[in-house]
Scaffold this active site. Structure first.
Site, PDB file in Angstrom:
ATOM      1  N   LYS A  39      91.966  76.336  47.208  1.00 25.36           N
ATOM      2  CA  LYS A  39      92.558  76.815  45.949  1.00 25.36           C
ATOM      3  C   LYS A  39      92.227  75.888  44.778  1.00 25.36           C
ATOM      4  O   LYS A  39      91.958  76.347  43.670  1.00 25.36           O
ATOM      5  CB  LYS A  39      94.078  76.923  46.101  1.00 25.36           C
ATOM      6  CG  LYS A  39      94.495  78.055  47.022  1.00 25.36           C
ATOM      7  CD  LYS A  39      96.003  78.182  47.107  1.00 25.36           C
ATOM      8  CE  LYS A  39      96.392  79.162  48.205  1.00 25.36           C
ATOM      9  NZ  LYS A  39      95.891  80.518  47.962  1.00 25.36           N
ATOM     10  N   ALA A 230      96.621  94.363  41.688  1.00 31.97           N
ATOM     11  CA  ALA A 230      96.048  95.405  40.830  1.00 31.97           C
ATOM     12  C   ALA A 230      97.068  95.953  39.832  1.00 31.97           C
ATOM     13  O   ALA A 230      96.719  96.721  38.934  1.00 31.97           O
ATOM     14  CB  ALA A 230      95.496  96.537  41.689  1.00 31.97           C
ATOM     15  N   ASP A 267      93.391  82.637  42.108  1.00 29.36           N
ATOM     16  CA  ASP A 267      92.758  81.382  41.667  1.00 29.36           C
ATOM     17  C   ASP A 267      92.001  81.600  40.353  1.00 29.36           C
ATOM     18  O   ASP A 267      92.035  80.753  39.454  1.00 29.36           O
ATOM     19  CB  ASP A 267      91.795  80.858  42.741  1.00 29.36           C
ATOM     20  CG  ASP A 267      92.538  80.413  43.995  1.00 29.36           C
ATOM     21  OD1 ASP A 267      93.727  80.072  43.894  1.00 29.36           O
ATOM     22  OD2 ASP A 267      91.913  80.413  45.074  1.00 29.36           O
TER      23      ASP A 267
HETATM   24  P1  ADP Z   1      96.632  86.358  44.641  1.00 28.99           P
HETATM   25  O1  ADP Z   1      95.151  86.383  44.809  1.00 28.99           O
HETATM   26  O2  ADP Z   1      97.191  84.982  44.473  1.00 28.99           O
HETATM   27  O3  ADP Z   1      97.381  87.172  45.654  1.00 28.99           O
HETATM   28  P2  ADP Z   1      97.022  88.548  42.783  1.00 28.99           P
HETATM   29  O4  ADP Z   1      96.528  89.452  43.866  1.00 28.99           O
HETATM   30  O5  ADP Z   1      98.383  88.797  42.246  1.00 28.99           O
HETATM   31  O6  ADP Z   1      96.919  87.022  43.209  1.00 28.99           O
HETATM   32  O7  ADP Z   1      95.961  88.637  41.582  1.00 28.99           O
HETATM   33  C1  ADP Z   1      96.007  87.787  40.474  1.00 28.99           C
HETATM   34  C2  ADP Z   1      95.594  88.565  39.241  1.00 28.99           C
HETATM   35  O8  ADP Z   1      94.263  89.052  39.433  1.00 28.99           O
HETATM   36  C3  ADP Z   1      96.426  89.794  38.945  1.00 28.99           C
HETATM   37  O9  ADP Z   1      97.559  89.465  38.161  1.00 28.99           O
HETATM   38  C4  ADP Z   1      95.441  90.672  38.194  1.00 28.99           C
HETATM   39  O10 ADP Z   1      95.397  90.278  36.821  1.00 28.99           O
HETATM   40  C5  ADP Z   1      94.099  90.316  38.836  1.00 28.99           C
HETATM   41  N1  ADP Z   1      93.746  91.290  39.885  1.00 28.99           N
HETATM   42  C6  ADP Z   1      93.980  91.206  41.216  1.00 28.99           C
HETATM   43  N2  ADP Z   1      93.530  92.293  41.874  1.00 28.99           N
HETATM   44  C7  ADP Z   1      92.973  93.097  40.938  1.00 28.99           C
HETATM   45  C8  ADP Z   1      92.314  94.372  40.956  1.00 28.99           C
HETATM   46  N3  ADP Z   1      92.150  95.074  42.100  1.00 28.99           N
HETATM   47  N4  ADP Z   1      91.889  94.879  39.779  1.00 28.99           N
HETATM   48  C9  ADP Z   1      92.035  94.198  38.622  1.00 28.99           C
HETATM   49  N5  ADP Z   1      92.637  92.994  38.532  1.00 28.99           N
HETATM   50  C10 ADP Z   1      93.106  92.447  39.657  1.00 28.99           C
END
Ligand code: ADP
Length: 315
Positions: A39, A230, A267
């Site tokens: 990370k 997402a 990240d």
């Molecule tokens: P982690 O990887 O820590 O689980 P998240 O899945 O919440 O974090 O994703 C972090 C950020 O990345 C989200 O708040 C969003 O802005 C962006 N993100 C994640 N997945 C998508 C996606 N499928 N499409 C667009 N943006 C995404």
């Protein structure tokens, strides 16, 4: 020159794509790939590719993994401050099945030897206007020292409380100006610190007033950004410190993406948020969050974590 200081982990990821996840005693064959992760490193690469002068503070072994870390930091122009540990460079063994489910084993190795004194030394030059960013894949005393160095200098201190299975106490939370959990990490923090049991899957569907109240209990003095994959993210500020925003809490939708691999999206978001805060301090917080969301969305359109970070500079 405003800078981002990231203290954290570097891992060599070993990824096997298999039809089904292994069960005890099984021998499987699958396709294999290796690449950099951790990370801390992922977030440092994101901050750098978002245009910030970035220092990455970590611990490495004396092996090929360490050489990889040095070569990649050189290639990206990251100012690497690495302690040499008497342990192998961190590794992660990752199995991914045909449905995208995974099973991960982390060998912290050198990461577990990141020393608080070394971190304090590497962050001695932090100044007001800089941003310090840390996660929980390093010894907690080293994380605390990184956050303290930031606070003492008047820098903005970001804590990404990941992974969710690492328990921290109140003294760690109070060190953060901005806390950036994903849904799972948020649910774990609520259970531990607020005494609320909320299913991680339900976090994104909670009423905004309620989410805000929970964030206020968790971090009364600071801002909380709950990332919702997402579905974007939710932002909650302390009343007295809305950080340039007109609302104390709000949702920000995700940027549309042709997502093929969301590993490291969090990240990407954290590194980009730090870079934006460091480079454009005059902007309202919502602008930083929007930039981080754009950056993270682009990162999902490439396979991998660190190497999937886009070159998308804060304008
Ligand atoms: P982690 O990887 O820590 O689980 P998240 O899945 O919440 O974090 O994703 C972090 C950020 O990345 C989200 O708040 C969003 O802005 C962006 N993100 C994640 N997945 C998508 C996606 N499928 N499409 C667009 N943006 C995404």
């Amino acid at each position: 020159m405003p800078r981002v200081f990231v203290a954290g982990s570097f891992n060599v990821d070993h990824v096997w794509r298999v039809a089904t996840l292994p069960s005890p005693g099984a021998t499987l064959s699958g396709s294999y790939a290796t690449g950099p992760g951790g990370k801390g490193f992922n977030q440092a690469v994101a901050a750098r590719r978002a245009g910030a002068d970035t220092r990455f503070v970590c611990a490495l072994g004396l092996d090929a993994g360490a050489q990889l870390a040095r070569a990649l930091c050189d290639a990206d122009g990251i100012d690497l401050h690495a302690a040499t540990a008497d342990a192998p460079t961190g590794t992660a063994g990752i199995y991914v099945d045909a449905q995208g489910r995974n099973c991960i084993v982390i060998g912290p190795g050198a990461n577990a030897a990141l020393d608080a004194e070394f971190v304090a030394h590497a962050l001695a030059g932090v100044a007001a206007g800089d941003v310090v960013l840390a996660q929980l894949e390093s010894p907690l005393d080293a994380v605390a020292r990184a956050l303290d160095a930031g606070r003492a200098a008047g820098a903005t201190v970001l804590l990404n409380p990941a992974p969710a299975n690492v328990a921290i106490d109140e003294t760690m939370l109070v060190r953060a100006d901005v806390l950036t959990p994903n849904e799972t990490e948020f649910a774990a923090l609520l259970l531990r610190h607020v005494g609320e049991r909320i299913d991680a899957d339900a976090v994104g569907n909670l009423d905004q007033q309620r989410l805000h109240a929970l964030c206020r209990e968790l971090l009364p003095h600071g801002s909380v950004v709950v990332t919702l994959g997402a579905s974007g993210c939710f932002v909650s500020h302390a009343d007295a410190e809305p950080r340039g925003d007109t609302a104390t809490f709000y949702r920000v939708a995700a940027e549309p993406a042709q997502a093929i691999d969301t590993t490291g999206a969090g990240d990407a978001f954290n590194g980009a948020l730090a870079a934006s805060l460091a480079q454009r301090p005059e902007r309202a917080f919502i602008e930083h969050v929007r930039f981080a969301g754009r950056f993270a969305a682009r990162s999902t359109e490439q396979a991998g974590a660190a190497l999937a970070m886009p070159h998308l500079v804060v304008e």
